[in-house]
Scaffold this motif. Structure first.
Motif, PDB file in Angstrom:
ATOM      1  N   HIS A 193       0.727  -1.118   0.076  1.00 43.75           N
ATOM      2  CA  HIS A 193       0.120  -0.152   0.141  1.00 43.75           C
ATOM      3  C   HIS A 193       0.435   1.142  -0.173  1.00 43.75           C
ATOM      4  O   HIS A 193       1.987   0.818   0.446  1.00 43.75           O
ATOM      5  CB  HIS A 193      -0.750   0.371   1.203  1.00 43.75           C
ATOM      6  CG  HIS A 193      -1.853  -1.122   1.433  1.00 43.75           C
ATOM      7  ND1 HIS A 193      -3.203  -1.144   0.330  1.00 43.75           N
ATOM      8  CD2 HIS A 193      -2.059  -2.084   2.206  1.00 43.75           C
ATOM      9  CE1 HIS A 193      -3.735  -1.879   0.497  1.00 43.75           C
ATOM     10  NE2 HIS A 193      -3.075  -2.652   2.191  1.00 43.75           N
ATOM     11  N   GLN A 194       0.146   2.157  -0.494  1.00 42.90           N
ATOM     12  CA  GLN A 194       1.090   3.243  -0.445  1.00 42.90           C
ATOM     13  C   GLN A 194      -0.149   4.936   0.439  1.00 42.90           C
ATOM     14  O   GLN A 194      -0.573   4.549   0.494  1.00 42.90           O
ATOM     15  CB  GLN A 194       1.779   4.108  -2.156  1.00 42.90           C
ATOM     16  CG  GLN A 194       2.354   3.412  -2.746  1.00 42.90           C
ATOM     17  CD  GLN A 194       3.158   3.228  -3.476  1.00 42.90           C
ATOM     18  OE1 GLN A 194       2.233   4.883  -4.468  1.00 42.90           O
ATOM     19  NE2 GLN A 194       3.357   2.851  -5.119  1.00 42.90           N
ATOM     20  N   PRO A 195       0.819   6.087   0.546  1.00 43.46           N
ATOM     21  CA  PRO A 195      -0.260   6.850   1.645  1.00 43.46           C
ATOM     22  C   PRO A 195      -1.161   7.520   0.438  1.00 43.46           C
ATOM     23  O   PRO A 195      -0.838   7.068  -1.105  1.00 43.46           O
ATOM     24  CB  PRO A 195       0.741   8.008   1.060  1.00 43.46           C
ATOM     25  CG  PRO A 195       2.575   7.029   1.292  1.00 43.46           C
ATOM     26  CD  PRO A 195       2.097   6.427   0.876  1.00 43.46           C
ATOM     27  N   LEU A 196      -2.353   7.530   0.492  1.00 41.98           N
ATOM     28  CA  LEU A 196      -3.882   7.268  -0.352  1.00 41.98           C
ATOM     29  C   LEU A 196      -4.322   8.673   0.615  1.00 41.98           C
ATOM     30  O   LEU A 196      -4.770   9.286  -0.465  1.00 41.98           O
ATOM     31  CB  LEU A 196      -4.394   6.538  -0.046  1.00 41.98           C
ATOM     32  CG  LEU A 196      -6.013   6.149  -1.500  1.00 41.98           C
ATOM     33  CD1 LEU A 196      -5.056   6.063  -2.306  1.00 41.98           C
ATOM     34  CD2 LEU A 196      -6.129   5.043  -1.077  1.00 41.98           C
ATOM     35  N   VAL A 197      -4.929   9.050   1.670  1.00 44.68           N
ATOM     36  CA  VAL A 197      -5.588   9.986   1.981  1.00 44.68           C
ATOM     37  C   VAL A 197      -4.576  10.779   3.162  1.00 44.68           C
ATOM     38  O   VAL A 197      -4.238   9.661   4.226  1.00 44.68           O
ATOM     39  CB  VAL A 197      -6.498   9.680   2.413  1.00 44.68           C
ATOM     40  CG1 VAL A 197      -7.398  10.419   3.116  1.00 44.68           C
ATOM     41  CG2 VAL A 197      -7.613   8.648   0.969  1.00 44.68           C
ATOM     42  N   GLU A 198      -4.709  11.989   2.842  1.00 47.62           N
ATOM     43  CA  GLU A 198      -3.706  12.998   3.881  1.00 47.62           C
ATOM     44  C   GLU A 198      -4.946  13.472   4.526  1.00 47.62           C
ATOM     45  O   GLU A 198      -6.158  13.930   4.150  1.00 47.62           O
ATOM     46  CB  GLU A 198      -2.665  14.483   3.743  1.00 47.62           C
ATOM     47  CG  GLU A 198      -1.495  12.970   2.846  1.00 47.62           C
ATOM     48  CD  GLU A 198      -1.024  14.561   2.322  1.00 47.62           C
ATOM     49  OE1 GLU A 198      -1.075  15.451   1.316  1.00 47.62           O
ATOM     50  OE2 GLU A 198       0.329  13.585   1.752  1.00 47.62           O
ATOM     51  N   LEU A 199      -5.181  13.518   6.113  1.00 49.42           N
ATOM     52  CA  LEU A 199      -5.908  14.682   6.994  1.00 49.42           C
ATOM     53  C   LEU A 199      -5.560  15.535   7.584  1.00 49.42           C
ATOM     54  O   LEU A 199      -3.468  15.497   8.174  1.00 49.42           O
ATOM     55  CB  LEU A 199      -5.974  13.227   8.533  1.00 49.42           C
ATOM     56  CG  LEU A 199      -7.160  14.609   9.057  1.00 49.42           C
ATOM     57  CD1 LEU A 199      -7.993  15.244   8.587  1.00 49.42           C
ATOM     58  CD2 LEU A 199      -6.897  13.467  10.557  1.00 49.42           C
ATOM     59  N   TRP A 200      -5.159  17.052   7.497  1.00 55.01           N
ATOM     60  CA  TRP A 200      -4.666  18.180   6.921  1.00 55.01           C
ATOM     61  C   TRP A 200      -5.112  18.806   8.768  1.00 55.01           C
ATOM     62  O   TRP A 200      -6.592  19.045   8.187  1.00 55.01           O
ATOM     63  CB  TRP A 200      -4.927  18.576   6.153  1.00 55.01           C
ATOM     64  CG  TRP A 200      -4.278  18.281   4.981  1.00 55.01           C
ATOM     65  CD1 TRP A 200      -3.962  17.198   3.942  1.00 55.01           C
ATOM     66  CD2 TRP A 200      -2.305  18.854   4.528  1.00 55.01           C
ATOM     67  NE1 TRP A 200      -2.862  17.847   3.573  1.00 55.01           N
ATOM     68  CE2 TRP A 200      -2.230  18.569   3.521  1.00 55.01           C
ATOM     69  CE3 TRP A 200      -2.415  20.213   5.252  1.00 55.01           C
ATOM     70  CZ2 TRP A 200      -0.826  18.997   2.898  1.00 55.01           C
ATOM     71  CZ3 TRP A 200      -0.943  20.729   4.455  1.00 55.01           C
ATOM     72  CH2 TRP A 200      -0.217  20.303   3.697  1.00 55.01           C
ATOM     73  N   ARG A 201      -4.248  19.239   9.256  1.00 57.43           N
ATOM     74  CA  ARG A 201      -5.095  20.294  10.506  1.00 57.43           C
ATOM     75  C   ARG A 201      -4.645  21.334  10.256  1.00 57.43           C
ATOM     76  O   ARG A 201      -3.057  22.072  10.889  1.00 57.43           O
ATOM     77  CB  ARG A 201      -5.082  19.876  11.720  1.00 57.43           C
ATOM     78  CG  ARG A 201      -5.599  20.556  12.520  1.00 57.43           C
ATOM     79  CD  ARG A 201      -5.698  20.386  13.858  1.00 57.43           C
ATOM     80  NE  ARG A 201      -6.193  18.237  14.524  1.00 57.43           N
ATOM     81  CZ  ARG A 201      -7.878  18.745  14.649  1.00 57.43           C
ATOM     82  NH1 ARG A 201      -8.875  19.466  15.045  1.00 57.43           N
ATOM     83  NH2 ARG A 201      -8.536  17.281  14.365  1.00 57.43           N
ATOM     84  N   GLY A 202      -4.767  22.729   9.966  1.00 63.64           N
ATOM     85  CA  GLY A 202      -4.351  23.636   9.874  1.00 63.64           C
ATOM     86  C   GLY A 202      -3.417  23.794   8.303  1.00 63.64           C
ATOM     87  O   GLY A 202      -3.663  23.123   7.413  1.00 63.64           O
ATOM     88  N   GLU A 203      -1.843  24.032   8.723  1.00 62.24           N
ATOM     89  CA  GLU A 203      -1.095  24.138   7.806  1.00 62.24           C
ATOM     90  C   GLU A 203      -0.020  22.490   8.001  1.00 62.24           C
ATOM     91  O   GLU A 203       1.089  22.300   6.273  1.00 62.24           O
ATOM     92  CB  GLU A 203       0.099  25.033   7.678  1.00 62.24           C
ATOM     93  CG  GLU A 203      -1.244  26.419   7.433  1.00 62.24           C
ATOM     94  CD  GLU A 203       0.095  27.758   7.565  1.00 62.24           C
ATOM     95  OE1 GLU A 203       1.360  27.172   7.554  1.00 62.24           O
ATOM     96  OE2 GLU A 203      -0.243  28.672   7.358  1.00 62.24           O
ATOM     97  N   MET A 204      -0.112  21.731   8.287  1.00 57.83           N
ATOM     98  CA  MET A 204       0.058  20.810   8.836  1.00 57.83           C
ATOM     99  C   MET A 204      -0.777  19.163   8.429  1.00 57.83           C
ATOM    100  O   MET A 204      -2.045  19.614   8.451  1.00 57.83           O
ATOM    101  CB  MET A 204       0.720  19.887   9.949  1.00 57.83           C
ATOM    102  CG  MET A 204       1.817  20.904  10.278  1.00 57.83           C
ATOM    103  SD  MET A 204       2.698  21.411  11.952  1.00 57.83           S
ATOM    104  CE  MET A 204       2.904  19.622  12.246  1.00 57.83           C
ATOM    105  N   VAL A 205       0.053  18.298   8.109  1.00 57.51           N
ATOM    106  CA  VAL A 205      -0.596  16.581   7.868  1.00 57.51           C
ATOM    107  C   VAL A 205      -0.635  16.298   8.897  1.00 57.51           C
ATOM    108  O   VAL A 205       0.151  15.868   9.844  1.00 57.51           O
ATOM    109  CB  VAL A 205       0.120  16.204   6.600  1.00 57.51           C
ATOM    110  CG1 VAL A 205      -0.468  14.949   6.886  1.00 57.51           C
ATOM    111  CG2 VAL A 205       0.034  16.429   5.621  1.00 57.51           C
ATOM    112  N   GLU A 206      -1.823  15.782   9.527  1.00 59.45           N
ATOM    113  CA  GLU A 206      -1.314  15.428  11.072  1.00 59.45           C
ATOM    114  C   GLU A 206      -2.031  13.494  10.734  1.00 59.45           C
ATOM    115  O   GLU A 206      -1.514  13.023  11.831  1.00 59.45           O
ATOM    116  CB  GLU A 206      -3.066  16.130  11.506  1.00 59.45           C
ATOM    117  CG  GLU A 206      -3.436  15.619  13.142  1.00 59.45           C
ATOM    118  CD  GLU A 206      -4.605  16.521  13.694  1.00 59.45           C
ATOM    119  OE1 GLU A 206      -4.340  16.188  14.250  1.00 59.45           O
ATOM    120  OE2 GLU A 206      -5.114  16.307  13.283  1.00 59.45           O
ATOM    121  N   GLY A 207      -2.872  13.171   9.884  1.00 60.05           N
ATOM    122  CA  GLY A 207      -2.156  12.126   9.738  1.00 60.05           C
ATOM    123  C   GLY A 207      -2.463  11.196   8.655  1.00 60.05           C
ATOM    124  O   GLY A 207      -2.829  12.344   7.340  1.00 60.05           O
TER     125      GLY A 207
END
Length: 314
Positions: free
Chosen positions: A21-35
């Motif tokens: 698997h590869q990174p597929l979905v990013e969770l952003w909070r503000g200006e940073m990737v949180e998950g």
């Protein structure tokens, strides 16, 4: 009931390995990737060619309830002949709303049987609103309330239509499950890699994401009069039966003309557009919150107007 002829070449089974698997979905909070949710996804163009692939689309995996449209095709081939709303319920992971429970009862009543013919486990409704109402009413778990009861009721009805015993319809060696396996292999274009039991007790066949997308494409492009066309048409005419009034799969099929879509536990999704554009995805950690954003991105890449999809992602 004879098994279907494999009219298209069937490839070897998908390899059983830890999917890359590869990174597929990013969770952003503000200006940073949180998950970050890893996963795999494939998008096929109308001709069936791979247009986009992320991660490992050829490794064997369990499609979970995204396999239900294929199971419904096998049931129609075996002689299941019911109204379109009930056929859509046969391919459903329903929310447990009144219309779903009534539909499952209608399927069973069509062959003179009741809830005790079902072999799925008792459960509360899948939908949180419906579940809370049951709990407040002090209602007990029910086989009818289980999100797979439509499929199980249809399997029982299919056995009666085909002249098969229904008391062991979950046995992998039962003629119904033999037919479902052969149908899965025909529609995906590959041999089954492995067999286990799904959460509701039905045999679950290991295939690849690529194969799952091919199967969806086969359903939407099938000519009228075929079991594939019948199942796809029923699901698209009655999206409220496929999931529920508060479910994204139902909302998307109501929003996108001609869309066929089915989700599955552990964050699996399959979908196809009327022109044959099809997709399949799996979120590695099973987090359903990542499934819908990935689905919307793939649909937009496949040509669906992002403005229409934007309302579903809110």
């Amino acid at each position: 009931m004879s098994l279907p002829d494999l009219k298209t070449p069937v490839a070897d089974a998908a390899p059983m390995r830890v999917p890359a698997h590869q990174p597929l979905v990013e969770l952003w909070r503000g200006e940073m990737v949180e998950g970050v949710h890893h996963g795999s996804a494939v998008l096929l163009d109308p001709e069936g060619r791979v247009r986009l692939a992320v991660g490992d689309i050829e490794a064997a995996f369990y499609p979970r309830s995204a396999a239900k449209p294929m199971q419904a095709v096998a049931m129609v081939r075996a002689g299941l002949d019911v109204d379109d709303d009930l056929l859509a319920l046969a391919a459903a992971s329903h929310s447990g709303e009144a219309v779903h429970l009534t539909g499952a009862r209608r399927l069973l009543a069509s062959v003179g049987l009741g809830e005790d013919a079902l072999q799925n486990p008792p459960d509360l409704p899948y939908d949180p609103v419906e579940r809370e109402a049951w709990l407040r009413a002090d209602a007990r778990p029910s086989r009818l309330a289980h999100n797979c009861s439509g499929k199980h009721a249809a399997m029982v009805a299919t056995c009666l239509a085909a002249g098969w015993t229904h008391d062991r319809y979950l046995d992998p060696a039962h003629p119904l499950q033999d037919l479902i396996r052969a149908t899965v292999e025909e529609l995906t274009g590959q041999r089954v890699a492995t067999v286990t039991a799904d959460g509701c007790g039905t045999p679950l066949f290991g295939i690849s994401l690529h194969g799952l997308a091919r199967a969806a494409r086969r359903l939407v492009l099938a000519p009228e009069g075929t079991a594939e066309h019948r199942v796809a048409a029923a699901m698209r005419r009655h999206p409220e039966m496929v999931a529920g009034t508060r479910r994204d799969v139902t909302a998307l099929m109501q929003t996108v003309p001609g869309l066929l879509a089915k989700d599955g536990f552990e964050a699996v999704q399959v979908a196809a557009l009327p022109d044959g554009t099809s997709l399949a995805l799996k979120i590695a950690d099973g987090a359903d919150r990542a499934r819908l954003p990935a689905l919307l991105a793939l649909l937009a890449e496949g040509g669906v107007d992002p403005a229409a999809l934007g309302q579903q992602g809110e």
